[in-house]
Write an enzyme that holds these catalytic residues in place. Structure first.
Site, PDB file in Angstrom:
ATOM      1  CD  GLU A   1       5.085  -6.539   9.587  1.00 13.67           C
ATOM      2  OE1 GLU A   1       4.848  -7.362   8.688  1.00 13.67           O
ATOM      3  OE2 GLU A   1       4.235  -5.707  10.003  1.00 13.67           O
TER       4      GLU A   1
ATOM      5  CG  HIS B   1       5.557  -0.759   3.320  1.00  8.20           C
ATOM      6  ND1 HIS B   1       6.468  -1.510   4.034  1.00  8.20           N
ATOM      7  CD2 HIS B   1       4.350  -1.353   3.515  1.00  8.20           C
ATOM      8  CE1 HIS B   1       5.839  -2.509   4.633  1.00  8.20           C
ATOM      9  NE2 HIS B   1       4.544  -2.424   4.350  1.00  8.20           N
TER      10      HIS B   1
ATOM     11  CG  HIS C   1      -0.407  -3.055   2.836  1.00 10.61           C
ATOM     12  ND1 HIS C   1      -0.068  -4.244   2.254  1.00 10.61           N
ATOM     13  CD2 HIS C   1       0.611  -2.756   3.685  1.00 10.61           C
ATOM     14  CE1 HIS C   1       1.100  -4.659   2.728  1.00 10.61           C
ATOM     15  NE2 HIS C   1       1.527  -3.772   3.602  1.00 10.61           N
TER      16      HIS C   1
HETATM   17  N1  ADE Z   1      -0.753  -6.550   5.041  1.00 13.41           N
HETATM   18  C1  ADE Z   1      -1.119  -5.303   5.389  1.00 13.41           C
HETATM   19  N2  ADE Z   1      -0.258  -4.799   6.282  1.00 13.41           N
HETATM   20  C2  ADE Z   1       0.693  -5.742   6.482  1.00 13.41           C
HETATM   21  C3  ADE Z   1       1.857  -5.812   7.280  1.00 13.41           C
HETATM   22  N3  ADE Z   1       2.246  -4.813   8.074  1.00 13.41           N
HETATM   23  N4  ADE Z   1       2.574  -6.958   7.255  1.00 13.41           N
HETATM   24  C4  ADE Z   1       2.196  -7.973   6.475  1.00 13.41           C
HETATM   25  N5  ADE Z   1       1.117  -7.950   5.708  1.00 13.41           N
HETATM   26  C5  ADE Z   1       0.363  -6.845   5.701  1.00 13.41           C
HETATM   27 ZN    ZN Z   2       3.115  -3.774   4.902  1.00 12.70          ZN
END
Ligand code: ADE
Ligand code: ZN
Length: 346
Positions: free
Chosen positions: A207, A24, A26
């Site tokens: 989240e 995980h 990005h």
């Molecule tokens: N895009 C990048 N980081 C993110 C996160 N923590 N939650 C949702 N979208 C994201």
């Molecule tokens: Zn994320």
């Protein structure tokens, strides 16, 4: 495992040394301020901030949205395949020093195609870095295309279609961006289509959003992993299901702290989730913005919570178990993990 034999200093060395997978992260969230400024210069992009220091000073987030606004602005400097390559290569070099042996990397094409940067530019730049990471650093990796959930289902369908010519360069699709108010159900049909096309499925859920979003990511989108998922703790039946079915949760402690999901790392529920038998592992999410790459997540989280070497072993094992690679490869990594623990006398 001889957990008691390890002192706190040795434990932090072990955390750093052990082989691990990151599932995980990005790639746009690995863009360091220095690289943002270098790429802005390369591409003649005007930034709102005068210096690296001024930009970094803006990294004080109160929630997910306050972060996303800055994150999307940072990504605007990416324009050519080489920019995407340079960003990913910088991440791989960092990952190497953290003993990451495998990375499954999210990218957000809609952030770029909205600025007339082509899908080809995005994917081919990233993919070339993945190829070089394997050849030069021995890190295996794959790409996961994320749909931005604040945009429409139709735009997600268009994105999937645009990416189709590059289908051999990414293994799955995910769902990210602003969670609240954008439930997984919004993307039921596009996830169904992606599954028919043979892609793996993951989604951010729980989240900031409620446990109901985790249920629907599983039952409506039919994802194989949940990204974050920390809000599951508020739903006993969900926790029981996640444990029973060993559904992986890709947990990101420093991210959760920086986005105020938990007031402090010491309040994080990672230990509870591990002790209840969930398949959780650690990840860095957006390391350039949240104050640390993967090993920093390990070291700071273990310093804040009552976790020991046996938790570390479980986290690394879970990272391999949850990865989208053949079982034989997982066994190779587990053997490397065992070797590492043996060297530490653990
Ligand atoms: N895009 C990048 N980081 C993110 C996160 N923590 N939650 C949702 N979208 C994201
Ligand atoms: Zn994320």
């Amino acid at each position: 495992m001889n957990v008691a034999a390890i002192s706190p200093e040795r434990l932090s060395d072990l955390l750093r040394a052990m082989p691990k997978a990151e599932l995980h992260m990005h790639i746009e969230g690995s863009l360091e301020p220095e690289l943002i400024f270098a790429l802005a210069k390369r591409n003649d992009v005007r930034l709102r901030y005068k210096s690296v220091e001024e930009l970094r000073a803006a990294y004080a987030f109160t929630d997910l949205q306050s972060f996303l606004d800055i994150y999307y602005a940072g990504a605007s400097v990416l324009q050519q395949p080489q920019d995407f390559y340079d960003m990913a290569w910088a991440y791989f070099q960092r990952a190497k020093t953290d003993n990451v042996v495998h990375a499954e990397i999210f990218f957000d094409p809609q952030t770029h195609t909205a600025r007339q940067v082509s899908m080809r530019t995005v994917i081919t730049g990233l993919h070339r870095a993945c190829v070089d990471a394997q050849a030069q650093l021995g890190i295996s990796s794959s790409l996961i295309l994320c749909f931005l959930r604040h945009l429409s289902e139709e735009e997600a369908f268009d994105t999937l279609e645009e990416a189709w010519p590059f289908k051999d360069m990414f293994v799955g699709v995910g769902l990210d961006s602003s969670e609240r108010g954008h439930p997984p159900e919004k993307f039921e049909r596009v996830f169904k289509r992606a599954a028919q096309l043979g892609f793996k499925l993951v989604a951010h859920a729980g989240e900031e959003g409620p446990p109901a979003y985790i249920w629907s990511a599983l039952d409506v989108l039919k994802v194989q992993r949940i990204d974050h998922g920390v809000q599951a703790i508020h739903d006993e039946a969900l926790m029981a299901r996640l444990a029973k079915e060993r559904i992986p949760l890709t947990v990101c402690p420093l991210s959760n702290q920086k986005l105020c999901v938990f007031p402090n790392l010491a309040d994080h529920n990672l230990g509870q989730m591990l002790d209840q038998g969930l398949c959780v592992m650690l990840n860095s999410d957006d390391p350039a913005y949240f104050g640390g790459y993967l090993n920093e997540n390990f070291v700071q989280t273990f310093a804040a919570l009552p976790l020991n070497a046996s938790h570390a072993y479980q986290l690394a094992c879970n990272s391999f178990e949850a990865s989208f690679v053949p079982e034989a490869q997982k066994q190779v990594w587990r053997a490397q993990l065992d070797d590492c623990f043996q060297q530490f006398g653990a």
